[in-house]
Scaffold this motif. Structure first.
Motif, mmCIF file in Angstrom:
data_model
loop_
_atom_site.group_PDB
_atom_site.id
_atom_site.type_symbol
_atom_site.label_atom_id
_atom_site.label_comp_id
_atom_site.label_asym_id
_atom_site.label_seq_id
_atom_site.Cartn_x
_atom_site.Cartn_y
_atom_site.Cartn_z
ATOM 1 N N PHE A 222 30.982 -31.509 -6.355
ATOM 2 C CA PHE A 222 30.861 -31.599 -4.898
ATOM 3 C C PHE A 222 32.247 -31.736 -4.279
ATOM 4 O O PHE A 222 33.140 -32.343 -4.855
ATOM 5 N N GLY A 223 32.390 -31.181 -3.084
ATOM 6 C CA GLY A 223 33.611 -31.382 -2.318
ATOM 7 C C GLY A 223 34.537 -30.185 -2.294
ATOM 8 O O GLY A 223 35.434 -30.123 -1.451
ATOM 9 N N GLU A 246 26.241 -23.241 -1.475
ATOM 10 C CA GLU A 246 27.152 -24.010 -0.622
ATOM 11 C C GLU A 246 28.138 -24.865 -1.400
ATOM 12 O O GLU A 246 28.798 -25.720 -0.834
ATOM 13 N N ARG A 247 28.278 -24.643 -2.698
ATOM 14 C CA ARG A 247 29.116 -25.543 -3.495
ATOM 15 C C ARG A 247 30.587 -25.153 -3.422
ATOM 16 O O ARG A 247 31.459 -26.002 -3.429
ATOM 17 N N ILE A 248 30.873 -23.849 -3.371
ATOM 18 C CA ILE A 248 32.270 -23.407 -3.244
ATOM 19 C C ILE A 248 32.540 -22.943 -1.814
ATOM 20 O O ILE A 248 33.601 -23.213 -1.260
ATOM 21 N N SER A 269 37.633 -18.874 3.317
ATOM 22 C CA SER A 269 38.364 -19.686 2.365
ATOM 23 C C SER A 269 39.726 -19.050 2.086
ATOM 24 O O SER A 269 39.904 -17.847 2.217
ATOM 25 N N ARG A 270 40.669 -19.882 1.667
ATOM 26 C CA ARG A 270 41.961 -19.345 1.232
ATOM 27 C C ARG A 270 41.959 -19.058 -0.254
ATOM 28 O O ARG A 270 42.993 -18.704 -0.827
ATOM 29 N N PHE A 291 29.811 -16.781 -3.204
ATOM 30 C CA PHE A 291 31.262 -16.586 -3.030
ATOM 31 C C PHE A 291 31.566 -15.873 -1.715
ATOM 32 O O PHE A 291 32.576 -15.199 -1.585
ATOM 33 N N SER A 292 30.695 -16.057 -0.715
ATOM 34 C CA SER A 292 30.789 -15.264 0.516
ATOM 35 C C SER A 292 32.064 -15.529 1.309
ATOM 36 O O SER A 292 32.495 -14.703 2.106
#
Length: 308
Positions: A222-223, A246-248, A269-270, A291-292
């Motif tokens: 998580f996180g 929703e984990r990554i 995301s970067r 991985f969207s």
């Protein structure tokens, strides 16, 4: 075959390397008059706290770089120069970091203690927490069972590869300013129970690289979806079976609610590299949204996977 540091060295010297000799003592006059010395390398000798005088380094008024790897030290040498910026003590037998070791080295920036015998309870709470310039610590290949507490406030790089670490305690990075950027925990014993959302508290907005490969994780911790600056994530060689949507990547709002504002752009995301190979993931069953947020699909490595 040198047994002692040669005497009468020129006082203008800025660099001395006496690696891989047979030095077995430095007395208090061993380095006298070398006030211009910047770099001193004494690796691969027979030096220890028993045969290096606590006053040995006091003449060195300019020293910034000291290498003492592959010797016989059990503690960090005393009397380190106040000007010291980088200290290398790998491959010794160091068992403790006392609270006075770095009292006078306010400029120290890099400390390398890999391949020693340190346990977390032998690192004194005040050993380095108040250092203001200490940015990199390497404690790889020691005897640590969890990420040490009381790390320096200024720390940016923390390297803990090849220990027995089972847990990242909550808030262990919470006091750091500006915040940890690189955390390397490969080849440890981390399990799902050892990482929770407050484990990374204080580093969510600063972490750039997170290496958790070669551990015993069964799920993505998580996180990670909160780590706004994360570019490099290694989770390969664990026991992960799936990657929940929703984990990554943070959950997006419904498409019809979105407009193409800058805010949505910032949601991307970067992440540039995500390694998930050598787990137990059935790639056919992964959600299309897993991985969207990652701009390039070639950034995600999923092959090969282990079979049951």
């Amino acid at each position: 075959m040198l047994v002692h540091i040669p005497s009468e060295l020129p006082s203008t010297l800025e660099e001395i390397k006496i690696n891989d000799n047979h030095l077995h003592a430095i007395d208090e006059d061993g380095l006298k008059d070398l006030k211009n010395l910047i770099t001193l390398e004494l690796e691969g000798n027979k030096l220890s706290e028993a045969n290096v005088s606590p006053l040995a380094f006091s003449p060195l008024k300019s020293l910034s770089y000291l290498r003492l790897g592959r010797n016989k030290f059990r503690i960090i040498p005393q009397g380190l120069p106040t000007t010291l910026e980088e200290l290398y003590l790998e491959n010794n037998q160091i068992e403790e970091v006392s609270e006075i070791c770095f009292n006078h080295t306010r400029n120290i920036n890099v400390i390398v203690l890999k391949h020693n015998k340190l346990e977390e309870h032998r690192i004194a709470p005040l050993a380095w927490i108040n250092q203001e310039n200490l940015e990199s610590i390497d404690l790889s290949y020691n005897k640590l069972y969890h990420v040490p507490s009381y790390l320096p406030k200024s720390l940016l790089h923390l390297i803990l590869v090849g220990n027995q670490i089972e847990r990242i305690p909550g808030y262990v990075f919470g006091h750091m300013k500006p915040g940890l950027e690189y955390l390397y925990l490969s080849f440890n014993k981390l399990t799902d129970d050892g990482i929770d959302p407050v484990s990374f508290f204080g580093a969510y907005h600063t972490l750039r690289e997170l290496f958790l490969d070669h551990n015993e994780l069964k799920s993505v911790p998580f996180g990670i979806d909160e780590m706004r600056k994360l570019r490099f994530l290694r989770l390969n060689n664990n026991k992960i079976r799936t990657v929940p949507p929703e984990r990554i990547c943070k959950a997006h709002l419904d498409d019809d609610v979105h407009d193409n504002s800058e805010e949505e752009e910032n949601e991307d995301s970067r992440l540039e590299h995500v390694h998930l190979e050598n787990n137990y993931i059935n790639t056919r069953q992964l959600s299309p949204h897993a991985f969207s947020c990652i701009r390039s699909y070639c950034s995600v490595v999923l092959k090969p996977q282990k079979s049951k």
